[in-house]
Design an enzyme around this catalytic site. Structure first.
Site, PDB file in Angstrom:
ATOM      1  N   GLY A 241       0.659  -0.964   0.085  1.00 56.55           N
ATOM      2  CA  GLY A 241      -0.051  -0.035   0.087  1.00 56.55           C
ATOM      3  C   GLY A 241       1.294   1.651  -0.021  1.00 56.55           C
TER       4      GLY A 241
ATOM      5  N   ILE B 131       2.094   3.939   1.931  1.00 56.91           N
ATOM      6  CA  ILE B 131       2.556   3.848   3.425  1.00 56.91           C
ATOM      7  C   ILE B 131       3.931   2.846   3.197  1.00 56.91           C
ATOM      8  CG2 ILE B 131       2.762   4.694   5.833  1.00 56.91           C
ATOM      9  CD1 ILE B 131      -0.371   5.792   5.352  1.00 56.91           C
TER      10      ILE B 131
ATOM     11  N   ASP C 218       0.678  -9.038   1.802  1.00 57.51           N
ATOM     12  CA  ASP C 218      -0.287  -8.577   1.171  1.00 57.51           C
ATOM     13  C   ASP C 218      -1.487  -8.975   0.521  1.00 57.51           C
ATOM     14  OD1 ASP C 218      -1.914  -5.691   0.343  1.00 57.51           O
ATOM     15  OD2 ASP C 218      -0.428  -4.598   0.713  1.00 57.51           O
TER      16      ASP C 218
ATOM     17  N   SER D 156      -4.536   6.420  13.461  1.00 55.01           N
ATOM     18  CA  SER D 156      -4.601   7.779  13.150  1.00 55.01           C
ATOM     19  C   SER D 156      -4.949   9.074  13.377  1.00 55.01           C
ATOM     20  CB  SER D 156      -6.473   7.201  11.856  1.00 55.01           C
ATOM     21  OG  SER D 156      -6.530   8.516  11.604  1.00 55.01           O
TER      22      SER D 156
ATOM     23  N   TYR E 142     -14.311   3.153  10.812  1.00 57.75           N
ATOM     24  CA  TYR E 142     -13.050   3.119  10.330  1.00 57.75           C
ATOM     25  C   TYR E 142     -12.340   4.024  11.763  1.00 57.75           C
ATOM     26  CZ  TYR E 142      -8.179   4.580   9.246  1.00 57.75           C
ATOM     27  OH  TYR E 142      -7.443   4.982   8.531  1.00 57.75           O
TER      28      TYR E 142
ATOM     29  N   LYS F 139      -9.657   1.741  14.487  1.00 57.76           N
ATOM     30  CA  LYS F 139      -8.323   2.453  15.078  1.00 57.76           C
ATOM     31  C   LYS F 139      -7.815   2.206  17.448  1.00 57.76           C
ATOM     32  CE  LYS F 139      -6.366   2.489  10.993  1.00 57.76           C
ATOM     33  NZ  LYS F 139      -5.421   1.752  10.784  1.00 57.76           N
TER      34      LYS F 139
ATOM     35  N   PHE G 205      -0.934  12.241  10.987  1.00 55.80           N
ATOM     36  CA  PHE G 205      -1.639  13.098  10.489  1.00 55.80           C
ATOM     37  C   PHE G 205      -1.849  12.838   9.336  1.00 55.80           C
ATOM     38  CE2 PHE G 205      -3.037  15.451  14.287  1.00 55.80           C
ATOM     39  CZ  PHE G 205      -2.093  14.392  15.249  1.00 55.80           C
TER      40      PHE G 205
ATOM     41  N   ASN H 203      -9.368  11.665  -0.495  1.00 54.67           N
ATOM     42  CA  ASN H 203      -8.374  12.401   0.193  1.00 54.67           C
ATOM     43  C   ASN H 203      -7.734  13.973  -0.709  1.00 54.67           C
ATOM     44  OD1 ASN H 203      -7.192   9.701   1.267  1.00 54.67           O
ATOM     45  ND2 ASN H 203      -8.476  11.884   2.743  1.00 54.67           N
ATOM     46  N   LEU H 204      -7.509  15.097  -0.002  1.00 55.83           N
ATOM     47  CA  LEU H 204      -7.242  16.345  -1.397  1.00 55.83           C
ATOM     48  C   LEU H 204      -5.947  16.567  -2.083  1.00 55.83           C
ATOM     49  CD1 LEU H 204      -8.041  19.276  -1.451  1.00 55.83           C
ATOM     50  CD2 LEU H 204      -5.704  19.565  -0.025  1.00 55.83           C
TER      51      LEU H 204
ATOM     52  N   ARG I  68      -5.293  21.053   7.773  1.00 62.29           N
ATOM     53  CA  ARG I  68      -4.799  19.993   8.514  1.00 62.29           C
ATOM     54  C   ARG I  68      -3.528  19.920   8.369  1.00 62.29           C
ATOM     55  NH1 ARG I  68      -9.532  19.693   9.045  1.00 62.29           N
ATOM     56  NH2 ARG I  68     -10.612  17.781   8.144  1.00 62.29           N
TER      57      ARG I  68
HETATM   58  P1  NAD Z   1      -3.759   1.510   1.805  1.00 60.75           P
HETATM   59  O1  NAD Z   1      -4.368   0.794   1.485  1.00 60.75           O
HETATM   60  O2  NAD Z   1      -2.491   2.089   0.591  1.00 60.75           O
HETATM   61  O3  NAD Z   1      -2.542   0.005   2.300  1.00 60.75           O
HETATM   62  C1  NAD Z   1      -3.307  -0.741   3.193  1.00 60.75           C
HETATM   63  C2  NAD Z   1      -2.567  -2.215   2.658  1.00 60.75           C
HETATM   64  O4  NAD Z   1      -3.497  -3.093   3.213  1.00 60.75           O
HETATM   65  C3  NAD Z   1      -3.114  -2.414   1.190  1.00 60.75           C
HETATM   66  O5  NAD Z   1      -2.087  -2.532   0.450  1.00 60.75           O
HETATM   67  C4  NAD Z   1      -3.793  -3.495   1.079  1.00 60.75           C
HETATM   68  O6  NAD Z   1      -4.211  -4.272   0.122  1.00 60.75           O
HETATM   69  C5  NAD Z   1      -3.396  -4.376   2.016  1.00 60.75           C
HETATM   70  N1  NAD Z   1      -4.668  -5.396   3.155  1.00 60.75           N
HETATM   71  C6  NAD Z   1      -6.241  -4.538   3.978  1.00 60.75           C
HETATM   72  N2  NAD Z   1      -6.467  -5.434   4.230  1.00 60.75           N
HETATM   73  C7  NAD Z   1      -5.909  -6.508   4.848  1.00 60.75           C
HETATM   74  C8  NAD Z   1      -6.115  -8.260   4.626  1.00 60.75           C
HETATM   75  N3  NAD Z   1      -7.330  -8.569   5.669  1.00 60.75           N
HETATM   76  N4  NAD Z   1      -4.764  -8.925   4.196  1.00 60.75           N
HETATM   77  C9  NAD Z   1      -3.647  -8.421   3.568  1.00 60.75           C
HETATM   78  N5  NAD Z   1      -3.796  -7.307   3.464  1.00 60.75           N
HETATM   79  C10 NAD Z   1      -4.451  -5.906   3.542  1.00 60.75           C
HETATM   80  O7  NAD Z   1      -3.391   2.431   3.259  1.00 60.75           O
HETATM   81  P2  NAD Z   1      -2.336   3.305   3.156  1.00 60.75           P
HETATM   82  O8  NAD Z   1      -2.319   4.621   3.587  1.00 60.75           O
HETATM   83  O9  NAD Z   1      -1.403   2.816   3.083  1.00 60.75           O
HETATM   84  O10 NAD Z   1      -2.895   3.411   5.216  1.00 60.75           O
HETATM   85  C11 NAD Z   1      -1.808   2.077   5.552  1.00 60.75           C
HETATM   86  C12 NAD Z   1      -2.339   1.898   6.584  1.00 60.75           C
HETATM   87  O11 NAD Z   1      -2.298   3.534   7.733  1.00 60.75           O
HETATM   88  C13 NAD Z   1      -3.314   1.517   7.294  1.00 60.75           C
HETATM   89  O12 NAD Z   1      -3.939   1.399   8.376  1.00 60.75           O
HETATM   90  C14 NAD Z   1      -4.490   2.804   7.395  1.00 60.75           C
HETATM   91  O13 NAD Z   1      -5.318   3.272   8.076  1.00 60.75           O
HETATM   92  C15 NAD Z   1      -3.355   3.732   8.009  1.00 60.75           C
HETATM   93  N6  NAD Z   1      -3.632   5.211   7.938  1.00 60.75           N
HETATM   94  C16 NAD Z   1      -3.066   5.773   6.745  1.00 60.75           C
HETATM   95  C17 NAD Z   1      -4.067   7.315   6.586  1.00 60.75           C
HETATM   96  C18 NAD Z   1      -4.002   7.980   5.338  1.00 60.75           C
HETATM   97  O14 NAD Z   1      -4.233   9.074   5.208  1.00 60.75           O
HETATM   98  N7  NAD Z   1      -3.123   7.642   4.376  1.00 60.75           N
HETATM   99  C19 NAD Z   1      -3.533   8.205   7.640  1.00 60.75           C
HETATM  100  C20 NAD Z   1      -4.044   7.110   8.966  1.00 60.75           C
HETATM  101  C21 NAD Z   1      -3.673   5.869   9.236  1.00 60.75           C
HETATM  102  N1  UFG Z   2     -11.146  18.687   0.359  1.00 64.31           N
HETATM  103  C1  UFG Z   2     -12.005  19.260   0.152  1.00 64.31           C
HETATM  104  N2  UFG Z   2     -11.620  18.655  -1.344  1.00 64.31           N
HETATM  105  C2  UFG Z   2     -11.050  17.327  -1.785  1.00 64.31           C
HETATM  106  C3  UFG Z   2     -10.438  16.011  -0.520  1.00 64.31           C
HETATM  107  C4  UFG Z   2     -10.880  17.122   0.830  1.00 64.31           C
HETATM  108  O1  UFG Z   2     -11.913  20.556   0.181  1.00 64.31           O
HETATM  109  O2  UFG Z   2     -11.883  16.894  -2.575  1.00 64.31           O
HETATM  110  C5  UFG Z   2     -10.589  19.403   1.851  1.00 64.31           C
HETATM  111  C6  UFG Z   2     -11.626  18.707   3.595  1.00 64.31           C
HETATM  112  O3  UFG Z   2     -12.476  19.361   3.451  1.00 64.31           O
HETATM  113  C7  UFG Z   2     -10.553  18.620   4.334  1.00 64.31           C
HETATM  114  C8  UFG Z   2      -9.118  18.613   4.048  1.00 64.31           C
HETATM  115  O4  UFG Z   2      -9.353  18.089   2.329  1.00 64.31           O
HETATM  116  O5  UFG Z   2     -10.302  19.625   5.055  1.00 64.31           O
HETATM  117  C9  UFG Z   2      -8.020  17.017   3.995  1.00 64.31           C
HETATM  118  O6  UFG Z   2      -9.194  16.122   3.312  1.00 64.31           O
HETATM  119  P1  UFG Z   2      -8.960  14.764   3.301  1.00 64.31           P
HETATM  120  O7  UFG Z   2      -9.800  14.229   2.719  1.00 64.31           O
HETATM  121  O8  UFG Z   2      -7.593  14.859   2.373  1.00 64.31           O
HETATM  122  O9  UFG Z   2      -8.476  14.513   4.365  1.00 64.31           O
HETATM  123  P2  UFG Z   2      -8.912  14.156   5.960  1.00 64.31           P
HETATM  124  O10 UFG Z   2      -8.407  15.070   7.247  1.00 64.31           O
HETATM  125  O11 UFG Z   2     -10.420  14.638   6.171  1.00 64.31           O
HETATM  126  O12 UFG Z   2      -8.621  12.828   6.806  1.00 64.31           O
HETATM  127  C10 UFG Z   2      -7.986  11.856   5.769  1.00 64.31           C
HETATM  128  C11 UFG Z   2      -7.610  10.392   6.395  1.00 64.31           C
HETATM  129  C12 UFG Z   2      -8.579   9.890   7.507  1.00 64.31           C
HETATM  130  C13 UFG Z   2      -7.509  10.737   8.473  1.00 64.31           C
HETATM  131  C14 UFG Z   2      -7.229  11.864   9.038  1.00 64.31           C
HETATM  132  C15 UFG Z   2      -6.374  12.365   9.684  1.00 64.31           C
HETATM  133  O13 UFG Z   2      -8.803  10.643   5.059  1.00 64.31           O
HETATM  134  O14 UFG Z   2      -8.598   8.545   7.289  1.00 64.31           O
HETATM  135  O15 UFG Z   2      -7.039  12.254   7.517  1.00 64.31           O
HETATM  136  O16 UFG Z   2      -5.275  10.937  10.048  1.00 64.31           O
HETATM  137  F1  UFG Z   2      -7.915   9.784   9.086  1.00 64.31           F
END
Ligand code: NAD
Ligand code: UFG
Length: 349
Positions: free
Chosen positions: A10, A12, A31, A124, A148, A152, A177, A198-199, A230
């Protein structure tokens, strides 16, 4: 001895794999590719010049998880695997609880059986809900507002209880964040698949010509310019935080929680402005209604991680925009090169 990276294909996870390999860790990646492509890991190998085992495993299947521990000598686990779409978690709550919690319970159970008791867990900033005033400290009262976020919070509680019940268990909970950007090579990045929630991925898809304009969700928040604020953190800074967390686990007992953020908040309009400045590409946008469930402002107090993990985010917002654009412009369709949609010619960085 290897570090097992779950969900390593994924967004991260793949960037963290690069960081781990560059710091000479051996890794094993599992994965189920439910939200990723094996291609991301091929590119991790291209970047680092290293090969490593990649095994398709669904963590909900305990036996398959156990096979990994039979096959490899695992020293610690970084557990990224989870579903993460907030909106989908509301409509498919059972799927989210099953996927995120059964996966965690299975990996912990197998780890315990094999006496591998060091884990870094992806949490998160969403766990703070709308409770505290930014900058948010780790001790701020938590309270998730969607399934979701609940997964967490529940996962954090499971890890705390496990460490409390057995001092052999060491865990680090990282509250991310807003991760954005891509590896400096432009070879790996965020590939959301479908319409981005996401933005940054939305903004960069507008820049590359896949979407006509960005909708800015609300301009009447009590923030500097009325749009949401953010704490955007470069993905490679976040990846570095995981290596620091592994090092911390070697010398510290118990369960420890850290914010990974920069401590700075930027508004949506500031993000558009900096992206345009860095790339030279105009971003058409429209102000629309607020998005349900959004909060006005969310940024970290990252001092605890600075002190105990000896980690600090060092990359700037310009770095985040430049690297996002390098990835997006050289991979307009992410890891799917076959798409026929028209794109703008890449320019800028
Ligand atoms: P992502 O979806 O890109 O990566 C998650 C990976 O986990 C994917 O490759 C998916 O295929 C795999 N996966 C999901 N369920 C599975 C399962 N049952 N078995 C095996 N593999 C599985 O997401 P990411 O953005 O890389 O996020 C990684 C972690 O960080 C997640 O736990 C997410 O909740 C957390 N997180 C992400 C954000 C963000 O904004 N990206 C913010 C805060 C927390
Ligand atoms: N936004 C827009 N237009 C878009 C998308 C987002 O204006 O098309 C704005 C949102 O309203 C917010 C900012 O951009 O003010 C950031 O939005 P994101 O959707 O990129 O991020 P969030 O902070 O809403 O949420 C993300 C993840 C969550 C996680 C959180 C904190 O989606 O899962 O960050 O890590 F929990």
């Amino acid at each position: 001895m290897a570090v097992l990276v779950t969900g390593g294909a994924g967004y991260i996870g793949s960037h963290t794999c690069v960081e781990l390999l560059e710091k000479d860790y051996e890794i094993v990646v599992i994965d189920n590719f439910s939200n990723s492509q094996p291609e991301s890991l091929k590119r991790v190998s291209e970047i680092t010049g290293k090969i490593f085992p990649v095994i398709e495993v669904d963590l909900r299947n305990r036996e398959d998880v156990e096979d990994i521990f039979k096959q490899f000598n695992i020293q610690a686990v970084i557990h990224f695997a989870a579903l993460k779409a907030v909106g989908e978690s509301v409509t498919k709550s059972l799927l989210y609880y099953q996927n995120n919690l059964i996966s965690l319970l299975n990996i912990l159970d197998v780890m315990d059986q094999y006496s591998v008791q060091q884990i870094v867990f992806s949490s998160s900033a969403t766990v703070y809900g709308d409770n505290g005033r930014s900058p948010l400290k780790e001790e701020t009262h938590t309270g998730a507002v969607n399934p979701y976020g609940q997964t967490k919070l529940m996962a954090e509680k499971i890890l705390e209880d496990l460490s409390a019940s057995n001092r052999e268990w060491k865990s680090v909970i990282l509250r991310y964040f807003n991760p954005v950007g891509a590896h400096e090579s432009g070879k790996i990045g965020e590939d959301p698949g479908g319409v981005p929630n996401n933005l940054m991925p939305y903004l960069s898809q507008v820049a590359v010509g896949q979407r006509t304009h960005l909708s800015v969700f609300g301009c009447d928040y009590p923030t500097k310019d009325g749009t949401g604020v953010r704490d955007y953190i470069h993905i490679m800074d976040l990846a570095a935080g995981h290596v620091k967390a592994l090092q911390f686990l070697e010398n510290n007992e118990g369960c420890h929680t850290f914010n990974l953020g920069t401590g700075k908040g930027y508004s949506v309009l500031e993000m558009i402005h900096v992206f345009q400045q860095v790339t030279g590409i105009p971003i058409p946008y429209q102000i629309v209604d607020r998005r349900a469930g959004d909060i006005a402002e969310c940024f970290a107090n990252p001092k605890k991680a600075e002190k105990h993990l000896e980690w600090k985010a060092v990359r700037t917002l310009s770095d985040m925009c430049r690297d996002t654009w390098r990835w997006q412009s050289s991979n307009p369709f992410g890891y799917h090169p076959q798409s026929k949609m028209k794109t703008k010619k890449a320019s800028g960085a």
